[in-house]
Write a protein that holds these residues in place. Structure first.
Motif, mmCIF file in Angstrom:
data_model
loop_
_atom_site.group_PDB
_atom_site.id
_atom_site.type_symbol
_atom_site.label_atom_id
_atom_site.label_comp_id
_atom_site.label_asym_id
_atom_site.label_seq_id
_atom_site.Cartn_x
_atom_site.Cartn_y
_atom_site.Cartn_z
ATOM 1 N N ARG A 12 0.715 -1.270 -0.118
ATOM 2 C CA ARG A 12 0.052 0.134 -0.002
ATOM 3 C C ARG A 12 0.758 1.236 -0.049
ATOM 4 O O ARG A 12 0.269 2.236 -0.311
ATOM 5 C CB ARG A 12 -0.884 -0.003 1.052
ATOM 6 C CG ARG A 12 -2.044 -1.084 1.121
ATOM 7 C CD ARG A 12 -2.640 -1.080 2.370
ATOM 8 N NE ARG A 12 -2.037 -1.465 3.817
ATOM 9 C CZ ARG A 12 -2.230 -1.228 4.908
ATOM 10 N NH1 ARG A 12 -3.536 -0.656 5.275
ATOM 11 N NH2 ARG A 12 -1.458 -1.682 5.865
ATOM 12 N N GLU A 73 0.642 6.901 0.651
ATOM 13 C CA GLU A 73 0.183 5.676 -0.175
ATOM 14 C C GLU A 73 0.180 5.746 -1.818
ATOM 15 O O GLU A 73 0.257 6.895 -2.202
ATOM 16 C CB GLU A 73 -1.457 5.553 0.258
ATOM 17 C CG GLU A 73 -1.656 5.183 1.633
ATOM 18 C CD GLU A 73 -2.928 5.110 2.284
ATOM 19 O OE1 GLU A 73 -3.506 4.029 2.457
ATOM 20 O OE2 GLU A 73 -3.562 6.229 2.390
ATOM 21 N N ARG A 110 -4.434 1.653 10.655
ATOM 22 C CA ARG A 110 -4.604 1.117 9.724
ATOM 23 C C ARG A 110 -3.489 -0.072 9.489
ATOM 24 O O ARG A 110 -3.385 -0.671 8.018
ATOM 25 C CB ARG A 110 -4.742 1.987 8.496
ATOM 26 C CG ARG A 110 -6.014 2.886 8.786
ATOM 27 C CD ARG A 110 -5.855 4.194 7.636
ATOM 28 N NE ARG A 110 -5.602 3.756 6.399
ATOM 29 C CZ ARG A 110 -5.136 4.507 5.532
ATOM 30 N NH1 ARG A 110 -4.729 5.647 5.948
ATOM 31 N NH2 ARG A 110 -4.815 4.162 4.319
#
Length: 179
Positions: A12, A73, A110
């Motif tokens: 990611r 990201e 996350r």
């Protein structure tokens, strides 16, 4: 994990060496009281302090060939979520390779710190051919302790750098177990 030039990518994340243009975002993250909650020194007081920290990181890249990455990201490579990677850190009288990170509040919860930490440890034991990597964490910072343990680091002691003493974690090239 792939590397294209000096930019590395994980599932990611895009990890690139810091650059002078990162100074404002560095202060936004390192000057934030929430992100510095577990830092005994507290948040950076002003942009000048952030500029000095960034200058040190740029010197690390130039002199050591490694340092802190700007982390973003894939879908938003210009929006820096945090900084992290490898540095040299004083552990008492010894200077050791240290893996660390700091993320903006918006990135918490996350799994991004774990993803970054895995990349940093793999980079240390792969291309950099380091024998060991250390991590320093406050004893009440349970989220960071979990990250260090997930990437195969083991608690080996304490460092009397603040009260209470910080925990020292270590991973070795031969003992790395990426969970």
């Amino acid at each position: 994990m792939t590397a294209a030039g000096s930019v590395m990518e994980t599932a990611r994340l895009q990890l690139r060496p810091v650059r002078a243009a990162d100074a404002t975002r560095l202060f936004a993250i390192y000057g934030d009281l929430a992100t510095q909650r577990f830092n005994p020194a507290g948040p950076l007081p002003d942009q000048a302090a952030a500029d000095q920290l960034l200058a040190r990181w740029l010197t690390d890249w130039a002199e050591l060939g490694f340092g802190q990455w700007a982390v973003s990201e894939h879908g938003a490579p210009d929006h820096i979520l945090g900084f992290g990677g490898l540095s040299r850190l004083a552990y008492g009288e010894r200077t050791l390779p240290n893996m660390g990170y700091r993320f903006a509040v918006e990135a918490w919860g996350r799994g991004l710190a774990t993803e970054l930490a895995r990349a940093a440890v793999a980079w240390a034991f792969g291309p950099l051919a380091l024998d060991e990597v250390y991590g320093l964490v406050r004893p009440t910072h349970t989220a960071s302790i979990r990250v260090l343990e997930k990437v195969g680091m083991t608690k080996i002691g304490t460092l009397n750098d603040a009260a209470p003493a910080s925990l020292i974690y270590r991973s070795t090239a031969l003992g790395t177990c990426m969970r």
